[in-house]
Design a protein around this motif. Sequence first.
Motif, PDB file in Angstrom:
ATOM      1  N   PHE A   1     -23.254  42.792 -18.456  1.00 25.90           N
ATOM      2  CA  PHE A   1     -23.065  44.191 -18.060  1.00 25.90           C
ATOM      3  C   PHE A   1     -24.414  44.698 -17.961  1.00 25.90           C
ATOM      4  O   PHE A   1     -24.839  45.510 -16.890  1.00 25.90           O
ATOM      5  CB  PHE A   1     -22.321  45.316 -18.796  1.00 25.90           C
ATOM      6  CG  PHE A   1     -20.737  45.464 -18.493  1.00 25.90           C
ATOM      7  CD1 PHE A   1     -20.355  45.811 -17.344  1.00 25.90           C
ATOM      8  CD2 PHE A   1     -19.881  44.554 -19.137  1.00 25.90           C
ATOM      9  CE1 PHE A   1     -19.182  45.888 -16.954  1.00 25.90           C
ATOM     10  CE2 PHE A   1     -18.631  44.465 -18.673  1.00 25.90           C
ATOM     11  CZ  PHE A   1     -18.197  45.175 -17.619  1.00 25.90           C
TER      12      PHE A   1
ATOM     13  N   SER B   1     -21.622  53.557 -13.278  1.00 24.90           N
ATOM     14  CA  SER B   1     -20.466  53.008 -14.119  1.00 24.90           C
ATOM     15  C   SER B   1     -20.810  51.969 -15.201  1.00 24.90           C
ATOM     16  O   SER B   1     -19.864  51.890 -16.019  1.00 24.90           O
ATOM     17  CB  SER B   1     -19.227  52.849 -13.107  1.00 24.90           C
ATOM     18  OG  SER B   1     -19.637  51.417 -12.477  1.00 24.90           O
ATOM     19  N   THR B   2     -21.991  51.377 -14.812  1.00 27.67           N
ATOM     20  CA  THR B   2     -22.497  50.241 -15.956  1.00 27.67           C
ATOM     21  C   THR B   2     -23.524  50.752 -16.729  1.00 27.67           C
ATOM     22  O   THR B   2     -24.408  49.773 -17.011  1.00 27.67           O
ATOM     23  CB  THR B   2     -22.570  48.883 -15.137  1.00 27.67           C
ATOM     24  OG1 THR B   2     -23.475  49.147 -13.906  1.00 27.67           O
ATOM     25  CG2 THR B   2     -21.252  48.501 -14.366  1.00 27.67           C
TER      26      THR B   2
ATOM     27  N   CYS C   1     -21.744  51.930 -21.459  1.00 28.60           N
ATOM     28  CA  CYS C   1     -20.283  51.852 -20.617  1.00 28.60           C
ATOM     29  C   CYS C   1     -19.165  50.997 -21.312  1.00 28.60           C
ATOM     30  O   CYS C   1     -19.495  50.098 -22.302  1.00 28.60           O
ATOM     31  CB  CYS C   1     -20.548  51.409 -19.346  1.00 28.60           C
ATOM     32  SG  CYS C   1     -20.906  49.633 -19.174  1.00 28.60           S
ATOM     33  N   ARG C   2     -18.173  51.179 -20.910  1.00 30.12           N
ATOM     34  CA  ARG C   2     -17.218  50.515 -21.568  1.00 30.12           C
ATOM     35  C   ARG C   2     -17.128  49.086 -21.177  1.00 30.12           C
ATOM     36  O   ARG C   2     -17.690  48.733 -19.938  1.00 30.12           O
ATOM     37  CB  ARG C   2     -15.431  50.896 -21.179  1.00 30.12           C
ATOM     38  CG  ARG C   2     -15.237  52.197 -21.614  1.00 30.12           C
ATOM     39  CD  ARG C   2     -13.941  52.580 -21.168  1.00 30.12           C
ATOM     40  NE  ARG C   2     -13.417  54.131 -21.508  1.00 30.12           N
ATOM     41  CZ  ARG C   2     -13.390  54.789 -20.941  1.00 30.12           C
ATOM     42  NH1 ARG C   2     -13.978  55.081 -19.602  1.00 30.12           N
ATOM     43  NH2 ARG C   2     -12.866  56.157 -21.406  1.00 30.12           N
ATOM     44  N   GLU C   3     -16.814  48.273 -21.988  1.00 34.44           N
ATOM     45  CA  GLU C   3     -16.892  46.691 -21.580  1.00 34.44           C
ATOM     46  C   GLU C   3     -15.750  45.838 -21.506  1.00 34.44           C
ATOM     47  O   GLU C   3     -15.799  44.689 -22.015  1.00 34.44           O
ATOM     48  CB  GLU C   3     -18.008  46.128 -22.326  1.00 34.44           C
ATOM     49  CG  GLU C   3     -19.278  46.645 -22.492  1.00 34.44           C
ATOM     50  CD  GLU C   3     -20.339  46.093 -23.392  1.00 34.44           C
ATOM     51  OE1 GLU C   3     -19.997  45.303 -24.056  1.00 34.44           O
ATOM     52  OE2 GLU C   3     -21.555  46.657 -23.181  1.00 34.44           O
TER      53      GLU C   3
ATOM     54  N   GLN D   1     -13.114  47.432 -17.015  1.00 33.26           N
ATOM     55  CA  GLN D   1     -14.392  47.705 -16.417  1.00 33.26           C
ATOM     56  C   GLN D   1     -14.714  46.532 -15.538  1.00 33.26           C
ATOM     57  O   GLN D   1     -15.326  46.852 -14.519  1.00 33.26           O
ATOM     58  CB  GLN D   1     -15.358  47.987 -17.488  1.00 33.26           C
ATOM     59  CG  GLN D   1     -16.829  48.405 -17.097  1.00 33.26           C
ATOM     60  CD  GLN D   1     -16.739  49.818 -16.478  1.00 33.26           C
ATOM     61  OE1 GLN D   1     -15.659  50.601 -16.671  1.00 33.26           O
ATOM     62  NE2 GLN D   1     -17.774  50.322 -16.033  1.00 33.26           N
TER      63      GLN D   1
ATOM     64  N   ILE E   1     -13.253  46.853 -12.332  1.00 30.23           N
ATOM     65  CA  ILE E   1     -13.972  47.855 -11.499  1.00 30.23           C
ATOM     66  C   ILE E   1     -15.164  47.495 -10.779  1.00 30.23           C
ATOM     67  O   ILE E   1     -15.477  47.779  -9.807  1.00 30.23           O
ATOM     68  CB  ILE E   1     -14.399  49.225 -12.484  1.00 30.23           C
ATOM     69  CG1 ILE E   1     -13.047  49.946 -12.928  1.00 30.23           C
ATOM     70  CG2 ILE E   1     -15.401  50.159 -11.853  1.00 30.23           C
ATOM     71  CD1 ILE E   1     -13.368  51.061 -13.721  1.00 30.23           C
TER      72      ILE E   1
ATOM     73  N   GLN F   1      -7.531  51.670 -12.310  1.00 32.35           N
ATOM     74  CA  GLN F   1      -8.004  50.888 -13.629  1.00 32.35           C
ATOM     75  C   GLN F   1      -7.938  51.968 -14.774  1.00 32.35           C
ATOM     76  O   GLN F   1      -7.627  51.602 -15.918  1.00 32.35           O
ATOM     77  CB  GLN F   1      -9.214  50.146 -13.299  1.00 32.35           C
ATOM     78  CG  GLN F   1      -9.114  49.056 -12.188  1.00 32.35           C
ATOM     79  CD  GLN F   1      -8.291  47.930 -12.724  1.00 32.35           C
ATOM     80  OE1 GLN F   1      -8.173  47.783 -13.874  1.00 32.35           O
ATOM     81  NE2 GLN F   1      -7.731  47.261 -11.830  1.00 32.35           N
ATOM     82  N   GLU F   2      -8.674  53.226 -14.342  1.00 32.74           N
ATOM     83  CA  GLU F   2      -8.527  54.064 -15.668  1.00 32.74           C
ATOM     84  C   GLU F   2      -7.144  54.531 -16.151  1.00 32.74           C
ATOM     85  O   GLU F   2      -6.823  54.544 -17.630  1.00 32.74           O
ATOM     86  CB  GLU F   2      -9.309  55.263 -15.115  1.00 32.74           C
ATOM     87  CG  GLU F   2     -10.643  55.057 -14.797  1.00 32.74           C
ATOM     88  CD  GLU F   2     -11.675  55.103 -16.008  1.00 32.74           C
ATOM     89  OE1 GLU F   2     -11.117  54.936 -17.133  1.00 32.74           O
ATOM     90  OE2 GLU F   2     -12.838  54.584 -16.019  1.00 32.74           O
TER      91      GLU F   2
ATOM     92  N   ARG G   1      -6.085  51.559 -18.119  1.00 32.21           N
ATOM     93  CA  ARG G   1      -6.607  51.346 -19.411  1.00 32.21           C
ATOM     94  C   ARG G   1      -6.060  52.431 -20.295  1.00 32.21           C
ATOM     95  O   ARG G   1      -5.792  52.166 -21.574  1.00 32.21           O
ATOM     96  CB  ARG G   1      -8.142  51.788 -19.376  1.00 32.21           C
ATOM     97  CG  ARG G   1      -8.785  51.914 -20.456  1.00 32.21           C
ATOM     98  CD  ARG G   1     -10.289  52.482 -20.177  1.00 32.21           C
ATOM     99  NE  ARG G   1     -11.134  51.331 -19.639  1.00 32.21           N
ATOM    100  CZ  ARG G   1     -12.329  51.431 -18.697  1.00 32.21           C
ATOM    101  NH1 ARG G   1     -12.195  52.520 -18.234  1.00 32.21           N
ATOM    102  NH2 ARG G   1     -13.023  50.651 -18.290  1.00 32.21           N
TER     103      ARG G   1
END
Length: 299
Positions: free
Chosen positions: A197, A229-230, A234-236, A240, A243, A281-282, A285
Amino acid sequence: MAPINGLLLCRWCRSAKETPNRMVPFIMLSGAADQDYVSSARDLGATEFLAKPFSGETVYKKILEVIDFPRQFVMNQNYFGPDRRRRKEPPPDDHDRREKTEQDCTVVYSAEKMVKPKTDSDVFLFKPTNYLREKCAGGKLNPLERGELPTALIEQAEKKLERAALDFTKWAQDYLGRLSDLCTQALLEPGRRTQQFTEINQVALELRGQGGTFGYPLISTFGKMLFDSTREGCREDDAQVEIVKAHVDAMRAVLREKIAGDGGEVGKALIAALRDGIAKQEKARKAAIAEMKQQAGGG
């Protein structure tokens, strides 16, 4: 210019002991012209900021401006760079946030010895001799003596930009291919996602900065969205990664359809589709997290 960007270079020029001239004019050219980025450049001591795309003539005039009309430099405990107040006019709403006027500051006419003020209340103003004008103007100190703009040179610069634009599509496709490879690696090797990422973020920064230069501002828009967003922290998770894939698909569509400018209605539709994909996607999740919590509670 990953892993170094314009902000880091500006910080080095203004603060590093190794820099040969901390007061060198610093004109930042960037496709990342959102307010946060411009403010960061200003706070780090950038002299001027030009948002991409730009013309050769615009760059030429900006260079002349910093040569002929250099700004004094300001140093306090929190800032070193050109005086950010350009014009001698009343501040907005007649409210001046500065606590000191020029009469309250210590004026320094040499850049040989630069020592940071010892207290918060001390402010130094540097007004060195303008040697740059002598070096760059062929000894002609009066700007009016230089004659007309060098139109032939400016036209050459414009043609080089046009030729570079022809190569941009291939260059961008290569970067998008790299992003796809990183997504595949992230799914196969989840233990290395932080590193993956980080590289995705660096590639996004490149796309963000270059798209607008070569007539594809939508690439800059999507590049900025991906960059934001990265960022670090950030979430991994798999969502993600999806995304990131959605951003890649959107940018490939721009290049495939040769969508120049803002793309009009097509551009708006692409942005809306990307945001819709991110929202899905959110949602997925959150549903997965809720299911995991429910299973954990039931167990």
